[in-house]
Design a protein around this motif. Structure first.
Motif, PDB file in Angstrom:
ATOM      1  N   GLU A  13      39.285  31.751  43.696  1.00 17.85           N
ATOM      2  CA  GLU A  13      40.830  31.090  43.704  1.00 17.85           C
ATOM      3  C   GLU A  13      41.368  30.793  42.398  1.00 17.85           C
ATOM      4  O   GLU A  13      42.588  30.922  42.187  1.00 17.85           O
ATOM      5  N   ALA A  73      42.388  33.492  40.187  1.00 22.69           N
ATOM      6  CA  ALA A  73      43.481  34.142  40.814  1.00 22.69           C
ATOM      7  C   ALA A  73      44.740  33.389  40.103  1.00 22.69           C
ATOM      8  O   ALA A  73      45.678  33.902  39.784  1.00 22.69           O
ATOM      9  N   GLU A  74      44.593  31.945  40.285  1.00 22.58           N
ATOM     10  CA  GLU A  74      45.834  31.186  39.776  1.00 22.58           C
ATOM     11  C   GLU A  74      45.916  31.298  38.226  1.00 22.58           C
ATOM     12  O   GLU A  74      47.079  31.404  37.619  1.00 22.58           O
ATOM     13  N   GLU A 101      47.836  34.911  37.818  1.00 22.01           N
ATOM     14  CA  GLU A 101      49.290  34.661  38.018  1.00 22.01           C
ATOM     15  C   GLU A 101      50.069  33.834  36.982  1.00 22.01           C
ATOM     16  O   GLU A 101      51.188  34.341  36.862  1.00 22.01           O
ATOM     17  N   ASP A 142      51.926  42.093  34.876  1.00 25.17           N
ATOM     18  CA  ASP A 142      52.033  43.344  35.712  1.00 25.17           C
ATOM     19  C   ASP A 142      50.816  43.444  35.986  1.00 25.17           C
ATOM     20  O   ASP A 142      50.350  43.870  37.442  1.00 25.17           O
ATOM     21  N   LEU A 157      43.842  38.137  44.911  1.00 25.35           N
ATOM     22  CA  LEU A 157      45.264  38.343  44.807  1.00 25.35           C
ATOM     23  C   LEU A 157      46.174  38.762  45.680  1.00 25.35           C
ATOM     24  O   LEU A 157      47.161  38.171  46.189  1.00 25.35           O
ATOM     25  N   SER A 158      45.372  39.638  46.621  1.00 27.58           N
ATOM     26  CA  SER A 158      46.298  40.366  47.662  1.00 27.58           C
ATOM     27  C   SER A 158      46.414  39.196  48.773  1.00 27.58           C
ATOM     28  O   SER A 158      47.490  39.231  49.311  1.00 27.58           O
ATOM     29  N   ARG A 166      46.571  36.188  48.483  1.00 29.43           N
ATOM     30  CA  ARG A 166      47.732  35.345  48.182  1.00 29.43           C
ATOM     31  C   ARG A 166      49.015  35.683  47.992  1.00 29.43           C
ATOM     32  O   ARG A 166      50.048  35.105  47.680  1.00 29.43           O
ATOM     33  N   SER A 212      50.077  38.115  46.107  1.00 30.47           N
ATOM     34  CA  SER A 212      50.515  38.414  44.636  1.00 30.47           C
ATOM     35  C   SER A 212      50.975  39.878  44.419  1.00 30.47           C
ATOM     36  O   SER A 212      50.723  40.684  44.928  1.00 30.47           O
ATOM     37  N   THR A 213      51.563  39.939  43.355  1.00 32.69           N
ATOM     38  CA  THR A 213      52.133  41.365  42.909  1.00 32.69           C
ATOM     39  C   THR A 213      51.433  41.869  41.961  1.00 32.69           C
ATOM     40  O   THR A 213      51.487  43.066  41.450  1.00 32.69           O
ATOM     41  N   VAL A 214      50.440  41.217  41.351  1.00 35.68           N
ATOM     42  CA  VAL A 214      49.414  41.862  40.289  1.00 35.68           C
ATOM     43  C   VAL A 214      48.964  43.054  40.653  1.00 35.68           C
ATOM     44  O   VAL A 214      48.145  42.744  41.841  1.00 35.68           O
TER      45      VAL A 214
END
Length: 255
Positions: free
Chosen positions: A197, A200-201, A204, A209, A226-227, A229, A231-233
């Motif tokens: 977690e 991931a923060e 982001e 990208d 990430l998914s 959350r 996220s678009t990364v």
């Protein structure tokens, strides 16, 4: 180690995760190794490197797998893996086989010729990709085993610097574990989740990208978080970008 052959015969150890989850990483590895001037073969009798069993205390089965890997892979000039974790395990075979001098010697000889792929391309072959371009921003996570056991840090960054249009952004705590740790994430899921977690923060926060790394286990763990959350990364193995294969589905997007 003896002088490098002009056209090295390389055994590609695909790894279990790549074979089962993300075969395109294996094809990317073949593409890069051939471009670097190697003859590449995939030993058909390779299986698991034995790391899950070894880390779980099952040394008997782990060492049986070690002997199988040694027998399958020792004919090659080099053994190359798209995983610092599995490469590190193979380099440790001699320690586990210390009570069997003949096998320990064979293990030590193979370990000296075993490399994580970005380290092999830079440190052994002195190779850089040419004609690669990708208009994107990316950040990089240093997987624990590759960084701490094999010293893989500068090599992937040197290779990625040759990709035109790719802007690399620093990841705070790039060297901090993602929480996967092989069987660690199964034994201690709450701790693992808290670690990923935070990772991931920080990913982001870079605004990148793409997230890149050199071990599929780590990449799957971070991609999953990430998914969840939203996220678009997008997440790729480093060598997928180097091989010009970042136009397909990212890790976690398949199916």
């Amino acid at each position: 180690m003896s002088e490098r052959p002009e056209k090295p015969r390389v055994g590609l150890f695909v790894t279990c995760l790549v074979d089962a989850i993300r075969p395109r990483i294996g094809f990317a590895a073949i593409r890069l190794l051939e471009e670097a001037g190697c003859t590449v073969e995939v030993p058909e009798t390779q299986t698991c490197c034995g790391q899950p069993a070894w880390n779980s205390g099952d040394s008997r089965h782990a060492l049986a797998l070690a002997r199988q890997v040694i027998q399958a892979c020792e004919p090659f000039d080099y053994l190359v893996l798209p995983s610092g974790s599995c490469a590190g395990m193979i380099r440790h075979y001699a320690d586990g086989l210390a009570d069997d001098p003949a096998w320990a010697a064979r293990a030590r000889a193979l370990g000296e010729r075993t490399f994580e792929i970005t380290s092999f391309l830079v440190d052994v072959m002195g190779w850089r990709p040419e004609g690669r371009s990708l208009r994107a921003t990316a950040t990089y996570h240093d997987s624990c085993a590759g960084l701490r056991e094999l010293g893989v840090f500068v090599q992937p960054r040197k290779l990625l610097a040759s990709v035109a249009g790719l802007e690399m952004r620093k990841l705070e705590g790039s060297e901090v574990c993602c929480g996967f740790g092989g069987t660690f994430c199964v034994k201690y899921p709450a701790i693992s989740n808290a670690i990923v977690e935070e990772k991931a923060e920080r990913i982001e926060a870079t605004g990148a990208d793409l997230l890149l790394a050199g071990d599929l286990g780590c990449l799957m763990n971070m991609a999953g978080k990430l998914s969840r959350r939203g996220s678009t990364v997008r997440v790729f193995h480093t060598i997928e970008v180097l091989a010009g294969m970042a136009d397909g589905p990212a890790i976690g997007e398949e199916g």
